[in-house]
Design a protein around this motif. Structure first.
Motif, short mmCIF file in Angstrom:
data_model
loop_
_atom_site.label_atom_id
_atom_site.label_comp_id
_atom_site.label_asym_id
_atom_site.label_seq_id
_atom_site.Cartn_x
_atom_site.Cartn_y
_atom_site.Cartn_z
N VAL A 148 -14.05 -78.79 -46.66
CA VAL A 148 -14.60 -80.05 -46.89
C VAL A 148 -15.09 -80.57 -45.08
CG1 VAL A 148 -15.06 -82.28 -47.38
CG2 VAL A 148 -13.25 -81.07 -48.42
N LEU A 149 -16.22 -80.44 -45.23
CA LEU A 149 -16.84 -80.65 -43.99
C LEU A 149 -17.75 -82.07 -43.65
CD1 LEU A 149 -18.76 -76.92 -43.51
CD2 LEU A 149 -16.23 -77.59 -42.59
N SER A 150 -17.56 -82.71 -42.79
CA SER A 150 -18.23 -84.10 -42.14
C SER A 150 -19.56 -83.28 -42.16
CB SER A 150 -18.00 -84.19 -41.29
OG SER A 150 -18.64 -85.81 -40.36
N ASN A 151 -20.30 -84.14 -42.56
CA ASN A 151 -21.99 -83.98 -41.96
C ASN A 151 -22.30 -84.26 -40.69
OD1 ASN A 151 -22.51 -82.49 -44.04
ND2 ASN A 151 -23.51 -83.92 -45.41
N LEU A 152 -21.44 -85.68 -40.48
CA LEU A 152 -22.13 -86.34 -39.59
C LEU A 152 -21.06 -85.52 -37.58
CD1 LEU A 152 -22.55 -88.86 -38.08
CD2 LEU A 152 -20.47 -89.48 -37.85
N THR A 153 -20.12 -84.42 -38.28
CA THR A 153 -19.21 -84.40 -36.87
C THR A 153 -19.80 -82.01 -36.95
OG1 THR A 153 -17.48 -83.91 -38.16
CG2 THR A 153 -17.77 -85.66 -36.54
N HIS A 154 -19.87 -81.89 -38.50
CA HIS A 154 -20.20 -81.02 -38.81
C HIS A 154 -18.60 -79.60 -38.48
CE1 HIS A 154 -24.15 -81.15 -39.09
NE2 HIS A 154 -24.51 -81.36 -37.38
N SER A 155 -17.52 -80.34 -38.65
CA SER A 155 -16.08 -79.95 -39.05
C SER A 155 -15.83 -80.55 -39.93
CB SER A 155 -15.77 -80.87 -37.05
OG SER A 155 -15.71 -82.57 -37.16
N PRO A 156 -14.82 -79.97 -40.06
CA PRO A 156 -13.35 -80.05 -41.42
C PRO A 156 -13.19 -81.94 -40.88
CG PRO A 156 -12.99 -78.52 -40.03
CD PRO A 156 -13.59 -78.06 -39.14
N ALA A 157 -14.26 -82.18 -42.50
CA ALA A 157 -13.03 -82.92 -42.30
C ALA A 157 -11.77 -82.89 -43.48
CB ALA A 157 -13.95 -83.99 -43.37
N THR A 158 -11.00 -83.40 -42.43
CA THR A 158 -9.32 -83.68 -42.71
C THR A 158 -8.49 -84.17 -43.78
OG1 THR A 158 -9.42 -82.62 -40.42
CG2 THR A 158 -6.82 -82.88 -41.51
N SER A 159 -8.98 -85.20 -44.09
CA SER A 159 -8.10 -86.09 -44.56
C SER A 159 -8.75 -85.68 -46.50
CB SER A 159 -9.08 -87.80 -44.29
OG SER A 159 -10.09 -87.65 -44.27
N PHE A 160 -10.30 -85.20 -46.32
CA PHE A 160 -10.80 -84.84 -47.37
C PHE A 160 -10.21 -83.01 -48.44
CE2 PHE A 160 -13.69 -88.91 -46.75
CZ PHE A 160 -13.57 -89.44 -47.92
N MET A 161 -9.90 -82.94 -47.07
CA MET A 161 -9.46 -81.59 -47.07
C MET A 161 -8.12 -81.42 -48.91
SD MET A 161 -11.00 -79.08 -45.23
CE MET A 161 -10.36 -77.31 -45.42
N SER A 162 -9.16 -79.83 -49.47
CA SER A 162 -8.12 -79.98 -50.81
C SER A 162 -6.47 -79.61 -50.70
CB SER A 162 -8.44 -78.66 -51.98
OG SER A 162 -7.58 -78.51 -53.07
N SER A 163 -5.92 -80.69 -51.40
CA SER A 163 -4.23 -80.48 -51.04
C SER A 163 -3.74 -79.57 -52.51
CB SER A 163 -3.92 -82.12 -51.53
OG SER A 163 -4.19 -82.82 -52.40
N SER A 164 -5.08 -78.92 -52.93
CA SER A 164 -4.23 -77.76 -53.97
C SER A 164 -5.57 -76.71 -54.23
CB SER A 164 -3.37 -78.66 -56.00
OG SER A 164 -4.90 -79.33 -56.21
N THR A 165 -4.90 -76.30 -55.39
CA THR A 165 -5.97 -74.79 -55.55
C THR A 165 -7.40 -75.70 -56.45
OG1 THR A 165 -4.70 -73.12 -56.20
CG2 THR A 165 -6.86 -73.12 -57.20
N THR A 166 -7.43 -76.87 -57.49
CA THR A 166 -8.26 -77.66 -57.61
C THR A 166 -8.02 -79.14 -57.14
OG1 THR A 166 -7.91 -75.86 -59.69
CG2 THR A 166 -9.28 -78.27 -59.92
N GLU A 167 -9.15 -79.26 -57.22
CA GLU A 167 -9.88 -80.80 -56.37
C GLU A 167 -10.23 -81.65 -56.60
OE1 GLU A 167 -7.67 -83.20 -55.02
OE2 GLU A 167 -7.25 -82.02 -53.60
N ARG A 168 -10.52 -83.07 -57.49
CA ARG A 168 -11.54 -83.50 -57.97
C ARG A 168 -12.57 -85.24 -56.86
NH1 ARG A 168 -11.92 -85.67 -64.42
NH2 ARG A 168 -12.01 -83.27 -64.18
#
Length: 456
Positions: A148-168
């Protein structure tokens, strides 16, 4: 055309031509006088004016293939109301899917993987298409390597990264959140991405900024404006660490007043406070004493506590007032000398400098006191330095009249302040108004004389 009119006037009525010239000259002089009394255009009107920049603070979801390149990519629009989807032929390590569900929970669109010749790929690759989204839509991502990347910084959006194999992820009125979060949690997570980006911009600009550019309102105006507008995207608590710096960008450097006198004097002393002050500004340089207004209620004939004030205004009409508490005390009566028991010891003590008020006097008659300015807000404020001196810093936009007052009694100070306020309210002094009226009367007299003797 102008030359033809001029020739006509000179041939037929030379005095009318002269009258036209005088009228034109009077108009030019009048316009100049009025322009000189217009308020000074301040730094606040030049830097930081405009709309806050709108950032694309949305997200991009990726399912990475074996080569770490995206096999699936969903790029949300800046308003979170649509998305562009790209599916490639990259091979994956494991099965994956991405489903978009409408507010009713029904699948709106999806991409599934399939296994061909021992390789796992998305079935409908390659293709690119767009989808419309809205509040209540959900994006469900399943895979072994989800980014999950930030379109603003073009770097990983850490807080939005998936915490399991499936994320909604659920789309909200203000953006997007994980399904396990509240709407407020999602809003905060997106704001934190924006905050880190804006703070990075401010820090980077401040790191490369020289004092000369920082304190001069004429330099790098465009870049300063962008930084100030970006700063306005921060919340109040996050603005606080940068408020002084941003004010400095907007208004330039403010005058710095240095008082080199003492805080305590004896009854009967004679002190010229004008000789105990200096002031300078990053743009204007050193100020002449005539540019430093002095106000004082100090009475050296009577013991008591008084206030000494110095005021300076710079070319941007930033006004700084330094208020210094002054104590006038009765002269101490020297005690009778004690018998000298050890002349050698007394000789040693006589070489020790005397102290006044617990501090060694310095050249200029006292303790060096240098103001420490703290811009706290765009409003007028008062701060204190470590010596207990009160510093008032006022951003008086358009106040172009700074007067010097001698050391005066309280009643004289009050009268002068009333005159200053009256002059500021009218913009043009009484003497200038009188001259303007006399000029108009003289002009009308000349016109009447010409018409009476030459035109009729």
């Amino acid at each position: 055309m102008i030359s033809e009119i001029w020739d006509y006037l000179m041939r037929r009525k030379p005095l009318l031509g002269l009258l036209a010239v005088l009228l034109a000259l009077g108009g030019v002089i009048g316009a100049k006088v009025m322009m000189e009394h217009q308020p000074v255009v301040s730094q606040a009107q030049e830097i930081g004016v405009g709309s806050k920049p709108v950032y694309n603070n949305s997200l991009t979801f990726q399912v990475l293939g074996k080569s770490s390149r995206p096999a699936y990519e969903l790029v949300l629009a800046s308003d979170f109301r649509s998305a562009k989807i790209t599916v490639t032929e990259e091979a994956l390590d494991a099965e994956a899917y991405v489903r978009i569900l409408n507010p009713s929970g029904q699948v709106s669109t999806s991409e599934q993987t399939t296994s061909e010749n021992g390789e796992i790929k998305f079935a409908s690759a390659p293709r690119t298409y767009s989808v419309q989204l809205g509040r209540g839509y959900a994006i469900e991502v399943h895979g072994a390597d989800i980014q999950v990347l930030s379109n603003l910084t073009h770097s990983p959006a850490t807080s939005f990264m998936s915490s399991s194999t499936t994320e909604r992820y659920v789309l909200t009125l203000d953006g997007i959140r994980k399904s396990t979060w509240s709407d407020a949690d999602g809003k905060t997570a997106l704001y934190n991405i924006l905050k880190n980006y804006v703070v990075g911009q401010i820090e980077a600009y401040r790191a490369q900024l020289s004092d000369e550019v920082l304190n001069n309102r004429h330099l790098d105006v465009s870049a300063k404006t962008q930084i100030v507008l970006a700063y306005y995207n921060l919340r109040g608590v996050d603005q606080k660490p940068y408020r002084e710096f941003i004010n400095n960008l907007r208004y330039g450097g403010v005058p710095k007043i240095t008082y080199s006198g003492k805080h305590e004097y004896a009854v009967g002393e004679s002190v010229d406070f004008a000789q105990l002050v200096s002031a300078r500004d990053g743009e204007d340089g050193e100020y002449d004493l005539s540019q430093i207004a002095i106000q004082s209620d100090v009475d050296f004939s009577q013991a008591g506590k008084y206030t000494l004030a110095y005021k300076v205004s710079d070319s941007d009409q930033n006004t700084v007032t330094l208020k210094i508490p002054i104590t006038v005390a009765e002269a101490k009566v020297d005690e009778a000398p004690k018998p000298v028991e050890n002349p050698a010891s007394d000789a040693t003590n006589s070489e020790t400098p005397s102290t006044a008020n617990g501090q060694v006097p310095t050249v200029g008659g006292g303790v060096n006191v240098e103001q420490e300015l703290t811009k706290t807000d765009l409003n007028n404020g008062t701060v204190w330095n470590e010596h207990g001196d009160e510093i008032e810093e006022m951003l008086d936009i358009g106040n172009t009249d700074t007067q010097l007052t001698e050391v005066q009694s309280p009643s004289t100070i009050q009268a002068n302040e009333s005159k200053e306020q009256e002059a500021e309210a009218h913009g043009i002094s009484a003497s200038q108004i009188v001259l303007l009226i006399l000029g108009i009367v003289a002009l009308f007299g000349l016109v009447r004389f010409i018409f009476d003797h030459y035109v009729r």
